[in-house]
Design a protein around this motif. Structure first.
Motif, PDB file in Angstrom:
ATOM      1  N   VAL A  10       0.009   4.659  -1.610  1.00 11.94           N
ATOM      2  CA  VAL A  10      -0.756   4.018  -2.682  1.00 11.94           C
ATOM      3  C   VAL A  10      -0.103   4.210  -4.042  1.00 11.94           C
ATOM      4  O   VAL A  10      -0.106   3.304  -4.887  1.00 11.94           O
ATOM      5  CB  VAL A  10      -2.216   4.530  -2.680  1.00 11.94           C
ATOM      6  N   GLU A  11       0.482   5.377  -4.296  1.00 11.93           N
ATOM      7  CA  GLU A  11       1.098   5.631  -5.598  1.00 11.93           C
ATOM      8  C   GLU A  11       2.290   4.707  -5.846  1.00 11.93           C
ATOM      9  O   GLU A  11       2.561   4.327  -6.991  1.00 11.93           O
ATOM     10  CB  GLU A  11       1.531   7.089  -5.689  1.00 11.93           C
ATOM     11  N   TYR A  12       2.977   4.326  -4.778  1.00  8.67           N
ATOM     12  CA  TYR A  12       4.108   3.415  -4.922  1.00  8.67           C
ATOM     13  C   TYR A  12       3.620   2.031  -5.338  1.00  8.67           C
ATOM     14  O   TYR A  12       4.270   1.349  -6.130  1.00  8.67           O
ATOM     15  CB  TYR A  12       4.895   3.333  -3.606  1.00  8.67           C
ATOM     16  N   HIS A  13       2.478   1.600  -4.778  1.00  2.00           N
ATOM     17  CA  HIS A  13       1.920   0.307  -5.165  1.00  2.00           C
ATOM     18  C   HIS A  13       1.558   0.298  -6.655  1.00  2.00           C
ATOM     19  O   HIS A  13       1.833  -0.670  -7.369  1.00  2.00           O
ATOM     20  CB  HIS A  13       0.669  -0.005  -4.335  1.00  2.00           C
ATOM     21  N   ILE A  14       0.936   1.383  -7.092  1.00  3.86           N
ATOM     22  CA  ILE A  14       0.524   1.470  -8.494  1.00  3.86           C
ATOM     23  C   ILE A  14       1.744   1.473  -9.414  1.00  3.86           C
ATOM     24  O   ILE A  14       1.773   0.798 -10.449  1.00  3.86           O
ATOM     25  CB  ILE A  14      -0.350   2.721  -8.705  1.00  3.86           C
ATOM     26  N   GLU A  15       2.794   2.203  -9.027  1.00  4.33           N
ATOM     27  CA  GLU A  15       4.019   2.238  -9.824  1.00  4.33           C
ATOM     28  C   GLU A  15       4.659   0.857  -9.924  1.00  4.33           C
ATOM     29  O   GLU A  15       5.285   0.515 -10.936  1.00  4.33           O
ATOM     30  CB  GLU A  15       5.017   3.223  -9.211  1.00  4.33           C
ATOM     31  N   LEU A  16       4.492   0.044  -8.876  1.00  4.79           N
ATOM     32  CA  LEU A  16       5.074  -1.303  -8.865  1.00  4.79           C
ATOM     33  C   LEU A  16       4.184  -2.314  -9.570  1.00  4.79           C
ATOM     34  O   LEU A  16       4.506  -3.507  -9.607  1.00  4.79           O
ATOM     35  CB  LEU A  16       5.316  -1.749  -7.418  1.00  4.79           C
ATOM     36  N   GLY A  17       3.056  -1.854 -10.119  1.00  7.52           N
ATOM     37  CA  GLY A  17       2.173  -2.746 -10.860  1.00  7.52           C
ATOM     38  C   GLY A  17       1.290  -3.608  -9.999  1.00  7.52           C
ATOM     39  O   GLY A  17       0.849  -4.684 -10.424  1.00  7.52           O
ATOM     40  N   ALA A  18       0.994  -3.158  -8.787  1.00  5.89           N
ATOM     41  CA  ALA A  18       0.168  -3.951  -7.880  1.00  5.89           C
ATOM     42  C   ALA A  18      -1.255  -4.087  -8.398  1.00  5.89           C
ATOM     43  O   ALA A  18      -1.808  -3.157  -9.002  1.00  5.89           O
ATOM     44  CB  ALA A  18       0.146  -3.309  -6.493  1.00  5.89           C
ATOM     45  N   LYS A  19      -1.860  -5.229  -8.165  1.00  6.59           N
ATOM     46  CA  LYS A  19      -3.291  -5.409  -8.377  1.00  6.59           C
ATOM     47  C   LYS A  19      -3.982  -4.875  -7.127  1.00  6.59           C
ATOM     48  O   LYS A  19      -3.803  -5.414  -6.034  1.00  6.59           O
ATOM     49  CB  LYS A  19      -3.641  -6.877  -8.592  1.00  6.59           C
ATOM     50  N   MET A  20      -4.741  -3.803  -7.274  1.00  6.15           N
ATOM     51  CA  MET A  20      -5.385  -3.154  -6.139  1.00  6.15           C
ATOM     52  C   MET A  20      -6.809  -3.665  -5.981  1.00  6.15           C
ATOM     53  O   MET A  20      -7.529  -3.832  -6.969  1.00  6.15           O
ATOM     54  CB  MET A  20      -5.375  -1.631  -6.319  1.00  6.15           C
ATOM     55  N   VAL A  21      -7.206  -3.901  -4.721  1.00  6.43           N
ATOM     56  CA  VAL A  21      -8.541  -4.429  -4.440  1.00  6.43           C
ATOM     57  C   VAL A  21      -9.126  -3.697  -3.236  1.00  6.43           C
ATOM     58  O   VAL A  21      -8.393  -3.236  -2.355  1.00  6.43           O
ATOM     59  CB  VAL A  21      -8.507  -5.942  -4.151  1.00  6.43           C
ATOM     60  N   THR A  23     -10.554  -3.404   0.354  1.00  8.72           N
ATOM     61  CA  THR A  23     -10.410  -4.191   1.577  1.00  8.72           C
ATOM     62  C   THR A  23     -10.834  -3.341   2.760  1.00  8.72           C
ATOM     63  O   THR A  23     -10.174  -2.352   3.088  1.00  8.72           O
ATOM     64  CB  THR A  23      -8.952  -4.648   1.781  1.00  8.72           C
ATOM     65  N   SER A  24     -11.957  -3.690   3.365  1.00  5.31           N
ATOM     66  CA  SER A  24     -12.437  -2.979   4.554  1.00  5.31           C
ATOM     67  C   SER A  24     -12.525  -1.472   4.328  1.00  5.31           C
ATOM     68  O   SER A  24     -12.193  -0.675   5.208  1.00  5.31           O
ATOM     69  CB  SER A  24     -11.538  -3.269   5.764  1.00  5.31           C
ATOM     70  N   GLY A  25     -12.942  -1.078   3.125  1.00  5.45           N
ATOM     71  CA  GLY A  25     -13.080   0.329   2.809  1.00  5.45           C
ATOM     72  C   GLY A  25     -11.811   0.991   2.319  1.00  5.45           C
ATOM     73  O   GLY A  25     -11.795   2.205   2.095  1.00  5.45           O
ATOM     74  N   TRP A  26     -10.757   0.201   2.123  1.00  3.36           N
ATOM     75  CA  TRP A  26      -9.467   0.738   1.690  1.00  3.36           C
ATOM     76  C   TRP A  26      -9.074   0.151   0.332  1.00  3.36           C
ATOM     77  O   TRP A  26      -9.442  -0.967  -0.004  1.00  3.36           O
ATOM     78  CB  TRP A  26      -8.375   0.399   2.710  1.00  3.36           C
ATOM     79  N   ASN A  27      -8.288   0.905  -0.405  1.00  4.78           N
ATOM     80  CA  ASN A  27      -7.729   0.475  -1.678  1.00  4.78           C
ATOM     81  C   ASN A  27      -6.353  -0.115  -1.399  1.00  4.78           C
ATOM     82  O   ASN A  27      -5.400   0.608  -1.119  1.00  4.78           O
ATOM     83  CB  ASN A  27      -7.625   1.690  -2.614  1.00  4.78           C
ATOM     84  N   MET A  28      -6.250  -1.453  -1.453  1.00  2.00           N
ATOM     85  CA  MET A  28      -5.044  -2.120  -0.974  1.00  2.00           C
ATOM     86  C   MET A  28      -4.447  -3.046  -2.031  1.00  2.00           C
ATOM     87  O   MET A  28      -5.154  -3.582  -2.883  1.00  2.00           O
ATOM     88  CB  MET A  28      -5.375  -2.950   0.282  1.00  2.00           C
TER      89      MET A  28
END
Length: 372
Positions: A10-21, A23-28
């Motif tokens: 998850v930290e890699y997604h945030i570092e890449l500037g991902a829009k997190m939403v 999804t089925s109980g997960w932060n994706m």
């Protein structure tokens, strides 16, 4: 409300500037900086990596494992060769779809299942309760296994560049075991985007290592669940919570042709399916412009009478127009060429019923050949 679960990267997604939403109980990640359309197009022409670590993974092993699961699954697994894979369903007693999944035969007495994230806990309990007391051991591996999905026509080139051999790569709807960067992996090939691609399962402690490895390899870029959904929609594939529902049978959801009711094999839900007539039809609709009708919107006939509901809808970048999958009442059955209207806010969008898939030029089934 329960806190959202995070995948190991998850930290890699945030570092890449991902829009997190959620999804089925997960932060994706929904998408990264370049957006869904760019990620979609890159996957179609090159290669993208998707974080699918939220999926559930089970192992059922033992001398009675295959026999037991052959009764629990709507499609057979006893006839699967070792190394084979089959798209499958868990059905309720009344024939409704509890979940759709992938079933892999890893050895004569060893099955590996991949289920939807939101159903992992319920599926695990349901299967456990229906296995025999002896001869079929159930293992929920979901917390220990990571899954990265490498999709696109250049995905095999990427794996070969990273040191894998052509013989390590499975054929379409097959699975193999191989090492990648010193990590033992299960590698499958199911064509979930319509393109050549591989699902890679491995010990979750190495998730960051393989994520970094893929992103450091040309031409791989990260893609989120938004692009995955538009790629899936262009292929016309039904998906859980959209086209596949507990209240609908596979025959209502456009997947009935996969279920064999003529064989002597018995499975949970079969008796109900033999008695239960389809009440709905899944249709594919191409719209005339880029504006899409979203899930839950009404479908109307040319007399502007409501006949169904949109189950999936989006602008489709490869088509350069919007498209939708719609569930309509069986009494209002439509054939390719028929016209319908789809609601989109306060307007009604004209559309034409077409055959699935919308997109027909994918590389998913391409045979991998050694270089000359």
């Amino acid at each position: 409300m329960a806190a959202l679960k995070n995948t190991p990267i998850v930290e890699y997604h945030i570092e890449l500037g991902a829009k997190m939403v959620p999804t089925s109980g997960w932060n994706m990640p929904l998408h990264y900086g370049e957006g869904i359309i760019a990620e979609h197009r890159h996957t179609r022409k090159a290669c993208s990596v998707f974080d699918m670590c939220h999926k559930g993974e089970f192992r059922i092993a033992g001398p009675e494992a295959v026999r037991a699961m052959d009764r629990l699954l709507a499609r057979p697994v006893a006839d699967l060769p070792v190394g084979g894979c089959r798209y499958n369903f868990l059905l309720a007693d009344d024939g409704g779809v509890r979940d759709d999944l992938l079933a892999f035969r890893m050895a004569d007495d060893d099955l590996f299942l991949v289920v939807n994230a939101g159903n992992t806990f319920a599926d695990a309990n349901w299967i456990r309760e229906r296995l025999p007391e002896r001869g079929a051991e159930f293992y929920d591996l979901s917390a220990d296994i990571a899954m990265l999905d490498l999709q696109g026509p250049r995905s095999a080139d990427v794996l070969l560049e990273l040191g894998m051999k052509l013989s390590d790569l499975p054929g379409h709807f097959h699975v193999s075991l191989a090492d990648l960067d010193g990590i033992r992996c299960i590698i499958s090939r199911t064509g979930c985007t319509g393109e050549l691609g591989f699902e890679i399962y491995f010990d979750a402690e190495y998730a960051d290592q393989l994520w970094d490895l893929f992103l450091s390899t040309d031409p791989v870029m990260p893609a989120g669940l938004g692009a995955r959904d538009t790629l899936r929609l262009e292929m016309g594939y039904p998906v859980h919570d959209h086209e596949l529902h507990r209240e609908w049978s596979p025959f209502d959801s456009g997947a009935g042709s996969l279920i064999d009711l003529e064989s002597e094999r018995d499975f949970i839900g079969k008796a109900a399916l033999l008695q239960r007539k389809a009440t709905r039809q899944l249709i594919a609709v191409e719209l005339e412009g880029r504006r899409a009708s979203r899930p839950g919107s009404a479908v109307l006939n040319e007399r502007e009478e409501i006949i169904g509901v949109v189950t999936s809808g989006s602008f489709c970048p490869t088509l350069e127009k919007a498209a939708a999958l719609c569930s309509i009442e069986i009494d209002c059955a439509k054939v390719p060429g028929d016209r319908v209207l789809l609601e989109a806010g306060d307007v009604r969008l004209p559309g034409t019923v077409v055959e699935r898939p919308f997109y027909r030029n994918g590389t998913a089934k391409e045979k991998l050949e050694p270089e000359a």
